[in-house]
Motif scaffolding. Structure first.
Motif, PDB file in Angstrom:
ATOM      1  N   VAL A 199      53.627  61.626  42.321  1.00  0.00           N
ATOM      2  CA  VAL A 199      54.505  60.465  42.470  1.00  0.00           C
ATOM      3  C   VAL A 199      54.498  59.667  41.168  1.00  0.00           C
ATOM      4  CG1 VAL A 199      54.945  58.328  43.728  1.00  0.00           C
ATOM      5  CG2 VAL A 199      54.111  60.362  44.949  1.00  0.00           C
ATOM      6  N   SER A 200      55.668  59.376  40.685  1.00  0.00           N
ATOM      7  CA  SER A 200      55.813  58.601  39.456  1.00  0.00           C
ATOM      8  C   SER A 200      55.809  57.113  39.788  1.00  0.00           C
ATOM      9  CB  SER A 200      57.113  58.979  38.744  1.00  0.00           C
ATOM     10  OG  SER A 200      57.265  58.220  37.569  1.00  0.00           O
ATOM     11  N   VAL A 201      55.025  56.346  39.041  1.00  0.00           N
ATOM     12  CA  VAL A 201      54.920  54.907  39.270  1.00  0.00           C
ATOM     13  C   VAL A 201      54.981  54.182  37.939  1.00  0.00           C
ATOM     14  CG1 VAL A 201      53.500  55.256  41.326  1.00  0.00           C
ATOM     15  CG2 VAL A 201      52.395  54.860  39.111  1.00  0.00           C
ATOM     16  N   SER A 202      55.292  52.895  38.007  1.00  0.00           N
ATOM     17  CA  SER A 202      55.249  52.044  36.829  1.00  0.00           C
ATOM     18  C   SER A 202      53.992  51.190  36.907  1.00  0.00           C
ATOM     19  CB  SER A 202      56.489  51.154  36.766  1.00  0.00           C
ATOM     20  OG  SER A 202      56.410  50.295  35.649  1.00  0.00           O
ATOM     21  N   PRO A 203      53.060  51.311  35.981  1.00  0.00           N
ATOM     22  CA  PRO A 203      51.804  50.559  36.051  1.00  0.00           C
ATOM     23  C   PRO A 203      52.059  49.057  36.119  1.00  0.00           C
ATOM     24  CG  PRO A 203      51.648  52.296  34.410  1.00  0.00           C
ATOM     25  CD  PRO A 203      53.085  52.237  34.812  1.00  0.00           C
ATOM     26  N   GLN A 204      51.264  48.392  36.936  1.00  0.00           N
ATOM     27  CA  GLN A 204      51.360  46.939  37.070  1.00  0.00           C
ATOM     28  C   GLN A 204      50.112  46.414  37.745  1.00  0.00           C
ATOM     29  OE1 GLN A 204      53.356  45.321  40.674  1.00  0.00           O
ATOM     30  NE2 GLN A 204      54.583  47.199  40.600  1.00  0.00           N
ATOM     31  N   THR A 205      49.858  45.136  37.605  1.00  0.00           N
ATOM     32  CA  THR A 205      48.809  44.442  38.343  1.00  0.00           C
ATOM     33  C   THR A 205      49.366  43.111  38.807  1.00  0.00           C
ATOM     34  OG1 THR A 205      47.922  43.410  36.339  1.00  0.00           O
ATOM     35  CG2 THR A 205      46.939  45.506  37.016  1.00  0.00           C
ATOM     36  N   GLN A 206      48.888  42.657  39.954  1.00  0.00           N
ATOM     37  CA  GLN A 206      49.330  41.358  40.462  1.00  0.00           C
ATOM     38  C   GLN A 206      48.287  40.785  41.392  1.00  0.00           C
ATOM     39  OE1 GLN A 206      52.332  41.477  43.772  1.00  0.00           O
ATOM     40  NE2 GLN A 206      52.771  43.538  42.954  1.00  0.00           N
ATOM     41  N   THR A 207      48.259  39.471  41.498  1.00  0.00           N
ATOM     42  CA  THR A 207      47.414  38.766  42.452  1.00  0.00           C
ATOM     43  C   THR A 207      48.300  38.315  43.605  1.00  0.00           C
ATOM     44  OG1 THR A 207      45.909  38.006  40.719  1.00  0.00           O
ATOM     45  CG2 THR A 207      45.856  36.825  42.814  1.00  0.00           C
ATOM     46  N   LEU A 208      47.949  38.728  44.826  1.00  0.00           N
ATOM     47  CA  LEU A 208      48.760  38.431  45.997  1.00  0.00           C
ATOM     48  C   LEU A 208      48.495  37.009  46.480  1.00  0.00           C
ATOM     49  CD1 LEU A 208      48.290  41.821  47.884  1.00  0.00           C
ATOM     50  CD2 LEU A 208      50.011  41.201  46.171  1.00  0.00           C
ATOM     51  N   ALA A 209      49.325  36.537  47.388  1.00  0.00           N
ATOM     52  CA  ALA A 209      49.198  35.168  47.884  1.00  0.00           C
ATOM     53  C   ALA A 209      47.850  34.921  48.536  1.00  0.00           C
ATOM     54  CB  ALA A 209      50.329  34.873  48.869  1.00  0.00           C
ATOM     55  N   SER A 210      47.229  35.960  49.071  1.00  0.00           N
ATOM     56  CA  SER A 210      45.929  35.825  49.706  1.00  0.00           C
ATOM     57  C   SER A 210      44.800  35.698  48.702  1.00  0.00           C
ATOM     58  CB  SER A 210      45.663  37.048  50.584  1.00  0.00           C
ATOM     59  OG  SER A 210      45.590  38.219  49.775  1.00  0.00           O
ATOM     60  N   GLY A 211      45.089  35.992  47.449  1.00  0.00           N
ATOM     61  CA  GLY A 211      44.051  36.065  46.430  1.00  0.00           C
ATOM     62  C   GLY A 211      43.583  37.479  46.174  1.00  0.00           C
ATOM     63  N   ASP A 212      44.020  38.432  46.992  1.00  0.00           N
ATOM     64  CA  ASP A 212      43.681  39.837  46.764  1.00  0.00           C
ATOM     65  C   ASP A 212      44.415  40.338  45.523  1.00  0.00           C
ATOM     66  OD1 ASP A 212      42.255  39.653  49.068  1.00  0.00           O
ATOM     67  OD2 ASP A 212      43.657  40.789  50.313  1.00  0.00           O
ATOM     68  N   SER A 213      43.855  41.375  44.911  1.00  0.00           N
ATOM     69  CA  SER A 213      44.481  41.955  43.726  1.00  0.00           C
ATOM     70  C   SER A 213      45.017  43.339  44.038  1.00  0.00           C
ATOM     71  CB  SER A 213      43.475  42.037  42.572  1.00  0.00           C
ATOM     72  OG  SER A 213      42.382  42.864  42.916  1.00  0.00           O
ATOM     73  N   LEU A 214      46.161  43.662  43.436  1.00  0.00           N
ATOM     74  CA  LEU A 214      46.795  44.961  43.624  1.00  0.00           C
ATOM     75  C   LEU A 214      47.127  45.532  42.253  1.00  0.00           C
ATOM     76  CD1 LEU A 214      49.335  46.046  46.262  1.00  0.00           C
ATOM     77  CD2 LEU A 214      49.921  46.413  43.873  1.00  0.00           C
ATOM     78  N   GLY A 215      46.753  46.785  42.045  1.00  0.00           N
ATOM     79  CA  GLY A 215      47.040  47.445  40.785  1.00  0.00           C
ATOM     80  C   GLY A 215      47.662  48.807  40.996  1.00  0.00           C
ATOM     81  N   VAL A 216      48.658  49.126  40.194  1.00  0.00           N
ATOM     82  CA  VAL A 216      49.332  50.423  40.239  1.00  0.00           C
ATOM     83  C   VAL A 216      49.091  51.105  38.903  1.00  0.00           C
ATOM     84  CG1 VAL A 216      51.523  51.627  40.551  1.00  0.00           C
ATOM     85  CG2 VAL A 216      51.084  49.499  41.797  1.00  0.00           C
ATOM     86  N   THR A 217      48.579  52.325  38.938  1.00  0.00           N
ATOM     87  CA  THR A 217      48.301  53.065  37.705  1.00  0.00           C
ATOM     88  C   THR A 217      48.921  54.448  37.778  1.00  0.00           C
ATOM     89  OG1 THR A 217      46.186  53.852  38.599  1.00  0.00           O
ATOM     90  CG2 THR A 217      46.134  51.825  37.280  1.00  0.00           C
ATOM     91  N   LEU A 218      49.157  55.028  36.585  1.00  0.00           N
ATOM     92  CA  LEU A 218      49.743  56.364  36.480  1.00  0.00           C
ATOM     93  C   LEU A 218      48.766  57.265  35.754  1.00  0.00           C
ATOM     94  CD1 LEU A 218      52.280  58.145  36.917  1.00  0.00           C
ATOM     95  CD2 LEU A 218      53.007  57.444  34.611  1.00  0.00           C
ATOM     96  N   GLY A 219      48.458  58.408  36.387  1.00  0.00           N
ATOM     97  CA  GLY A 219      47.558  59.372  35.782  1.00  0.00           C
ATOM     98  C   GLY A 219      48.251  60.674  35.472  1.00  0.00           C
TER      99      GLY A 219
ATOM    100  N   ARG B 159      45.676  50.576  43.948  1.00  0.00           N
ATOM    101  CA  ARG B 159      44.381  50.010  44.306  1.00  0.00           C
ATOM    102  C   ARG B 159      44.583  48.617  44.885  1.00  0.00           C
ATOM    103  NH1 ARG B 159      39.245  50.661  46.018  1.00  0.00           N
ATOM    104  NH2 ARG B 159      38.163  48.657  45.795  1.00  0.00           N
ATOM    105  N   LEU B 160      44.042  48.391  46.112  1.00  0.00           N
ATOM    106  CA  LEU B 160      44.126  47.091  46.762  1.00  0.00           C
ATOM    107  C   LEU B 160      42.716  46.591  47.015  1.00  0.00           C
ATOM    108  CD1 LEU B 160      45.810  44.848  48.094  1.00  0.00           C
ATOM    109  CD2 LEU B 160      45.706  46.155  50.231  1.00  0.00           C
ATOM    110  N   ASP B 161      42.323  45.520  46.348  1.00  0.00           N
ATOM    111  CA  ASP B 161      41.016  44.896  46.565  1.00  0.00           C
ATOM    112  C   ASP B 161      41.190  43.782  47.583  1.00  0.00           C
ATOM    113  OD1 ASP B 161      39.197  46.299  44.782  1.00  0.00           O
ATOM    114  OD2 ASP B 161      40.423  45.476  43.161  1.00  0.00           O
ATOM    115  N   THR B 162      40.586  43.952  48.759  1.00  0.00           N
ATOM    116  CA  THR B 162      40.794  43.021  49.868  1.00  0.00           C
ATOM    117  C   THR B 162      39.641  42.054  50.069  1.00  0.00           C
ATOM    118  OG1 THR B 162      39.835  44.548  51.466  1.00  0.00           O
ATOM    119  CG2 THR B 162      42.200  44.733  51.048  1.00  0.00           C
ATOM    120  N   GLY B 163      38.560  42.212  49.337  1.00  0.00           N
ATOM    121  CA  GLY B 163      37.444  41.294  49.493  1.00  0.00           C
ATOM    122  C   GLY B 163      36.804  41.326  50.862  1.00  0.00           C
TER     123      GLY B 163
END
Length: 630
Positions: A240-260, A267-271
């Protein structure tokens, strides 16, 4: 961002990625006979080879190798070299097959690598789409947004909320794009099967429960694997082709998209939140719902759109009414005599769906101060002046003012028991239902143990009846008619001394009676309540009610018994009896967020000796309903 989570073993195990057997569903229907995933040594979960044909996987095996085929994809395992693939590219090593309970199992990672589509992958169920694959052999390499060469399986709408009940997003908090996704790289280093087109998220809050939804939109159906750890989860998206990005969600969780080199990952860090994953079609989406208890010091709320079937919740200002249809009947449930328990524990102990704390009790001894009857026997005596609710064997309720007394009868014998309790008075006949640890009797007194309408044994002095034994203690000189031998007939029956109560088997006294015939009938003086004391203060109020021909529970955030009675009559309640309120007031309903159940009370209440619990009637079952729409 670290946040506390409800401490439930199953849910925490799921959040930590620990192995837990889960039921398997196909197309939204749980398998029958029930099939569950099994914890394996080298894979978190696995399924037996003999079951795979139901998932449209062809299996061929020999002493030297194992081959699994799904559409135009296949995986072959050779012990010396491991797994090899045809028609797909492996993004990493796969666990070897293992023997579990004499059957060869393969890990779920293997099935996901084959591209088996899932409708839901949650801590409670693994639901496969169940549609046969369509093998395709493209003549030219497909473009980035074309139909993938993995099995093309249309994902049907999830039809069975009983199988999986994802947490719904509050309608007032729409899922909106949070960060635009740029066009994926034109040359990712592999032939793309599909592209990640957008990432959307939303957050809603219900009391102390946070619900976060992340939606990943794709240009076509994609295979994926899930890896969970203490901090969150990772979705691996081979091809699957993706565009790398990172963002902090409204909850404070972090989401990152990477391409290998082999595809994308999210990656979703939910704490510490508990996440459920499922897929939707038209267009194809992977949805991640994360639920977090932000404050365990606050009871979790009732999840109104996931109530057990047949349970209705209605709110009117600070008043909440729960009613139950004819699938359920109320019953009295108690902790061991002299002990207390949480209402939720009392509900679960009998397989109930909801419950409310019961009668008044002495906090120092944890003993009830008024009537408690179970199975036609009084385990606590009656004050004979306060409102009482009783139930027959079908759960039909009576509300009134009975004055229950035991009658002992045998040929030529009829005697009324004077007292109920463990402490005997030599002037009286005293009855007690044994709990296996409390002694009755005294020097100079005799005790009869009754069983099945006969005297099973006779003992003098101190006696400890076993749990459920009915003991009658008396002075043999004062009551010579009770000097009976073992085997003599002697029956004990409750005389309720109230019209229409002859068939009542369970009862609980509390009071005052608040509503009768749809009108306020509260009379504190009649029932002996001191309206100048703390028992009459404005506080949390609970009651057993009847409304529209159905039994139920009422809860008031704050108010006096008078205000409670007026609110109930105004809401259309036909009859109501107040239960122990204030710091004891607790209303618990099963299901709910994190499957931990929910409470109408917004602060934790103390443990109690008894409760009124609504249980499914024989031959019926309760499951959660959901009005979730996606």
């Amino acid at each position: 961002m670290k946040r506390p989570v409800l401490r439930l073993a199953l849910l925490l195990s799921a959040a930590l990625g620990l192995a837990q057997a889960r039921p398997v569903a196909i197309g939204g229907v749980v398998t029958s006979p029930r099939i569950e995933t099994k914890p394996l040594q080298h894979a978190a979960e696995g399924l037996p080879l003999w079951f795979l044909s139901r998932l449209n996987v062809q299996v061929s095996s020999s002493p030297l190798d194992l081959r699994l085929s799904y559409g135009d994809r296949s995986l072959t395992y050779v012990q010396a070299t491991g797994w090899s693939a045809q028609g797909l590219t492996l993004s990493g090593p796969l666990p070897a097959p293992e023997v579990y309970n004499s059957s060869v199992h393969v890990g779920l990672e293997v099935l996901r690598a084959l591209g088996l589509p899932t409708l839901a992958d949650t801590p409670d169920v693994l639901d496969f789409a169940g549609t046969p694959p369509v093998a395709t052999v493209p003549s030219t390499p497909p473009p980035a947004v074309s139909t993938p060469s993995v099995p093309s399986v249309p994902a049907p709408v999830i039809p069975a909320p009983a199988v999986v009940v994802p947490v719904p997003v509050t309608p007032s908090v729409p899922v909106t794009p949070s960060v635009p996704v740029a066009a994926p790289p034109s040359q990712p280093g592999f032939t793309p099967l599909a592209s990640l087109s957008s990432v959307r998220s939303s957050r809603s809050l219900d009391r102390n429960i946070e619900v976060q939804r992340v939606v990943l939109d794709f240009t076509a159906q994609v295979p994926y694997t899930v890896t969970r750890d203490r901090s969150g989860l990772t979705l691996t998206l081979p091809g699957v082709s993706v565009s790398p990005q990172t963002q902090t969600l409204a909850s404070g969780d972090s989401l990152g998209v990477t391409l290998g080199a082999q595809g994308g990952s999210v990656r979703l860090d939910t704490g510490g939140g508990v996440s459920e994953i499922f897929t939707l079609s038209d267009p194809y989406r992977i949805v991640i719902d994360t639920t977090t208890n932000l404050n365990p010091q606050v009871p979790p709320p009732v999840q109104q759109d996931a109530l057990p079937v047949g349970v209705t919740l209605r709110r009117q200002g600070g008043l909440t009414l729960l009613t139950f249809d004819d699938r359920y009947q109320p019953k009295v449930v108690t902790a061991p005599l002299g002990r207390t328990s949480g209402v939720a524990d009392l509900v679960r102990s009998v397989g109930g769906v909801a419950g409310v704390n019961g009668g008044y009790f002495d906090p120092a001894s944890s003993l009830p101060v008024d009537l408690v009857a179970l199975g036609g026997l009084m385990v606590s005596p009656s004050l004979e002046k306060r409102a009482t609710v009783g139930f027959d064997v079908q759960g039909a309720a009576r509300l009134g003012y009975p004055r229950p007394r035991y009658l002992l009868s045998a040929p030529g014998l009829a005697l009324t028991v004077n007292s109920v309790g463990a402490r005997a008075n030599p002037l009286w006949v005293t009855a007690f239902v044994g709990d296996g640890r409390t002694a009755v009797g005294a020097d100079g007194l005799s005790t009869l143990i009754l069983s099945g309408g006969v005297v099973s044994r006779v003992q003098s002095g101190r006696v400890v009846p076993v749990t459920g034994e009915f003991a009658v203690t008396f002075d043999p000189g004062r009551y010579p008619q009770l000097n009976l031998l073992p085997g003599s007939p002697l029956n004990a029956a409750l005389n309720w001394q109230a019209s229409g109560w002859d068939d009542v088997r369970e009862a609980l006294a509390a009071g005052p009676l608040l509503v009768s015939g749809g009108r306020v009938v509260l009379d504190a003086a009649r029932e002996g309540f001191d309206t100048s004391g703390s028992i009459w203060r404005a506080t949390r109020q609970v009651a057993f009610i009847q409304m529209g021909g159905r039994p139920g529970i009422a809860y008031l955030d704050n108010g006096s018994p008078d205000a409670f009675a007026r609110a109930l009559a105004g809401a259309g309640v036909s009859s109501a009896m107040r239960l122990d309120s204030g710091s004891s007031a607790t209303v618990f309903v099963t299901g709910g967020y994190l499957h931990a159940g929910g409470y109408l009370n917004t602060v934790w209440s103390r443990t109690v000796p008894n409760a009124l619990v609504f249980v499914p009637k024989a031959g019926t079952s309760a499951r959660a309903e959901s009005t979730d729409s996606r």
